[in-house]
Design a protein around this motif. Structure first.
Motif, mmCIF file in Angstrom:
data_model
loop_
_atom_site.group_PDB
_atom_site.id
_atom_site.type_symbol
_atom_site.label_atom_id
_atom_site.label_comp_id
_atom_site.label_asym_id
_atom_site.label_seq_id
_atom_site.Cartn_x
_atom_site.Cartn_y
_atom_site.Cartn_z
ATOM 1 N N MET A 1 -45.243 -12.470 19.284
ATOM 2 C CA MET A 1 -45.211 -13.580 18.874
ATOM 3 C C MET A 1 -45.597 -13.982 20.455
ATOM 4 S SD MET A 1 -45.994 -15.394 15.426
ATOM 5 C CE MET A 1 -47.688 -16.774 15.757
ATOM 6 N N VAL A 2 -43.923 -13.664 20.543
ATOM 7 C CA VAL A 2 -43.526 -14.413 22.056
ATOM 8 C C VAL A 2 -43.474 -13.341 23.023
ATOM 9 C CG1 VAL A 2 -43.433 -16.699 20.897
ATOM 10 C CG2 VAL A 2 -41.390 -15.104 20.946
ATOM 11 N N ILE A 3 -43.224 -12.606 22.531
ATOM 12 C CA ILE A 3 -42.177 -11.817 23.551
ATOM 13 C C ILE A 3 -43.513 -10.182 24.279
ATOM 14 C CG2 ILE A 3 -40.356 -9.583 23.912
ATOM 15 C CD1 ILE A 3 -38.593 -10.833 22.207
ATOM 16 N N ASN B 1 -43.651 -18.953 38.028
ATOM 17 C CA ASN B 1 -42.344 -18.247 37.074
ATOM 18 C C ASN B 1 -41.354 -18.726 36.219
ATOM 19 O OD1 ASN B 1 -43.677 -15.270 39.163
ATOM 20 N ND2 ASN B 1 -42.223 -16.166 40.831
ATOM 21 N N THR B 2 -41.522 -19.715 36.905
ATOM 22 C CA THR B 2 -40.675 -20.582 36.308
ATOM 23 C C THR B 2 -40.809 -21.425 34.366
ATOM 24 O OG1 THR B 2 -39.836 -21.901 37.853
ATOM 25 C CG2 THR B 2 -38.965 -22.519 35.981
ATOM 26 N N VAL B 3 -42.199 -20.837 34.731
ATOM 27 C CA VAL B 3 -42.861 -20.770 33.691
ATOM 28 C C VAL B 3 -42.353 -20.149 31.790
ATOM 29 C CG1 VAL B 3 -45.542 -21.766 32.518
ATOM 30 C CG2 VAL B 3 -44.728 -23.093 34.064
ATOM 31 N N SER B 4 -42.830 -18.677 32.860
ATOM 32 C CA SER B 4 -42.848 -17.694 32.146
ATOM 33 C C SER B 4 -41.318 -17.403 31.914
ATOM 34 C CB SER B 4 -43.611 -16.788 33.174
ATOM 35 O OG SER B 4 -44.413 -16.242 33.388
ATOM 36 N N ALA B 5 -40.310 -18.137 31.952
ATOM 37 C CA ALA B 5 -38.849 -18.084 32.147
ATOM 38 C C ALA B 5 -39.098 -18.981 30.626
ATOM 39 C CB ALA B 5 -38.120 -18.031 33.440
ATOM 40 N N VAL B 6 -38.995 -20.054 31.285
ATOM 41 C CA VAL B 6 -39.027 -21.272 30.029
ATOM 42 C C VAL B 6 -39.450 -20.902 28.455
ATOM 43 C CG1 VAL B 6 -39.614 -23.174 28.708
ATOM 44 C CG2 VAL B 6 -38.668 -23.260 31.205
ATOM 45 N N LEU B 7 -41.367 -19.945 28.841
ATOM 46 C CA LEU B 7 -41.529 -19.418 27.930
ATOM 47 C C LEU B 7 -40.813 -18.684 27.447
ATOM 48 C CD1 LEU B 7 -45.243 -19.131 28.883
ATOM 49 C CD2 LEU B 7 -44.698 -20.607 27.346
ATOM 50 N N PHE B 8 -40.082 -17.372 28.153
ATOM 51 C CA PHE B 8 -39.409 -16.182 27.702
ATOM 52 C C PHE B 8 -38.283 -17.177 26.391
ATOM 53 C CE2 PHE B 8 -40.766 -12.573 30.609
ATOM 54 C CZ PHE B 8 -40.411 -11.859 28.974
ATOM 55 N N LEU B 9 -37.394 -18.175 27.353
ATOM 56 C CA LEU B 9 -36.132 -19.547 26.713
ATOM 57 C C LEU B 9 -37.046 -19.340 25.342
ATOM 58 C CD1 LEU B 9 -33.679 -20.810 27.125
ATOM 59 C CD2 LEU B 9 -34.778 -22.421 27.456
ATOM 60 N N PHE B 10 -38.138 -19.890 24.561
ATOM 61 C CA PHE B 10 -38.716 -20.179 23.548
ATOM 62 C C PHE B 10 -38.700 -19.495 22.658
ATOM 63 C CE2 PHE B 10 -41.708 -21.683 20.638
ATOM 64 C CZ PHE B 10 -41.941 -22.085 20.023
#
Length: 389
Positions: A144-146, A239-248
């Motif tokens: 779902m998220v990766i 790019n930072t949004v993508s990083a935060v989504l990866f963090l989630f």
């Protein structure tokens, strides 16, 4: 035996990852698909919404209809259809063909996932079942998220077709592993359709469905707009949004691991604590969401809770109707998908009416009603257990 069961659970995890990756990974490809087929992004969005609708419709039906067939044969059938659907999608000449290539496999989505949860639980003792299911949920969370950022990267760096090949390759890997390493899994005690449908007569089943819809709606009613929240409220770069989504996503997997232990040892306490914990995150998010560091920390905690919540939803249904596991898991998948759909719609209404920061109110209201449903469900569960003794 323990090693064989562990290998089986790993294969099931890969399988659900491939299926959820096919479902959710397409989200990151919608702009590229719209360009490829020369349609609008909203039209391309039907590849997502039609898939979810097919899952919701087939969830209570096909797991029931196919519940008496050897589990390995069903696993191979579903994975094979997904591989073929992925291949057709790669070479689709127009959006209609691509849509058909997704909807047909989507109808079988609940069959594999409900079966995966049932087989994982049955491969260990009753006490260890939540841990086994939580491992399979790692594949769900990863898909779902990766899958979204991976597919997006492949489409951007190479081509849309390579991203679609990625979907097919994961499903093909799961198919090959199932064919080679999973033994025959005949249904030892076939349940009649009437026996399985009888769980719909129980108030406990229906209040569990309501609780799942509300709790999943509370998570995805806000998460659906996380990227927009990060851009418009926290003011982060793409790019930072993508990083935060990866963090989630990473935190979600941690939550799945934690859920197995919580539901094995402290199920009822965890069910009551969950709405309060997630509610606290949403309240803090409302007041500190404009700051990058607090937002990152809260997103991490939120991701852990979302992973725990997904397992809790499955536990709610299975502990309510353990006598019909395949059908119960199908109902769980339908309720979970309805929660996503309704939650996202209500969240969108709040954003349209009051602005992006207020989307958390939709989540808080859903949690409040969810807490009431859990309280009622636990009362019915206690009564049912007393009568069974």
């Amino acid at each position: 035996m323990a090693k064989r069961n562990q290998g089986l659970i790993i294969i099931l995890t890969i399988g659900v990852f491939g299926i959820l990756n096919t479902e959710m990974g397409i989200i990151g490809l919608l702009p590229a698909i719209a360009d490829h087929f020369e349609v609008s992004v909203s039209q391309a969005g039907w590849l997502v919404s039609a898939f979810a609708l097919a899952v919701a419709v087939s969830g209570p039906i096909l797991p029931l209809v196919l519940s008496g067939i050897d589990r390995k044969k069903i696993m191979l059938l579903v994975l094979g259809v997904f591989v073929l659907g992925n291949i057709v999608s790669i070479f689709a000449s127009n959006l209609s063909v691509a849509l058909i290539a997704r909807v047909i496999p989507a109808l079988l989505h609940p069959v594999y996932c409900s079966l995966a949860f049932s087989v994982a639980a049955a491969s260990v003792s009753e006490e260890e079942a939540p841990k086994a299911v939580s491992k399979v949920f790692i594949g769900v969370s990863a898909g779902m998220v990766i899958g979204v950022p991976i597919a997006n990267f492949l489409a951007s760096a190479v081509s849309l077709q390579i991203a679609m090949i990625f979907f097919a390759a994961v499903n093909l890997l799961a198919f090959a592993a199932t064919l080679l390493f999973v033994p025959a899994l005949p249904v030892k005690q076939r349940l009649s359709y009437g026996t399985q449908l009888s769980i719909l007569k129980k108030g406990l089943t229906w209040i569990s469905i309501v609780a799942i819809i509300l709790l999943n709606g509370a998570v995805f009613g806000v998460y659906s707009y996380l990227a927009e929240y990060l851009q418009t409220v926290t003011k982060l770069s793409a790019n930072t949004v993508s990083a935060v989504l990866f963090l989630f996503g990473g935190a979600n997997i941690i939550g799945n691991i934690a859920a197995g232990k919580l539901l094995t040892n402290h199920a009822r306490k965890s069910l009551f604590a969950f709405p309060f914990a997630l509610g606290a995150v949403y309240i803090l998010l409302f007041f500190t969401g404009q700051f990058t560091v607090p937002m990152a920390i809260l997103t991490f905690i939120w991701g852990i809770l979302a992973g725990i919540g997904a397992n809790m939803n499955q536990y709610l249904m299975m502990s309510s109707a353990p006598e019909a596991p395949d059908f119960a898991n199908g109902l769980f998948l339908t309720a979970a998908n309805l929660g996503v759909t309704i939650g996202a719609a209500v969240g969108g209404i709040w954003i349209a009416a009051m602005g992006t920061p207020y989307v958390v109110i939709a989540g808080l209201l859903s949690l409040l009603f969810g807490l009431v449903a859990i309280a009622r469900r636990n009362a019915l569960f206690t009564t049912a257990r007393q009568h069974s003794k």
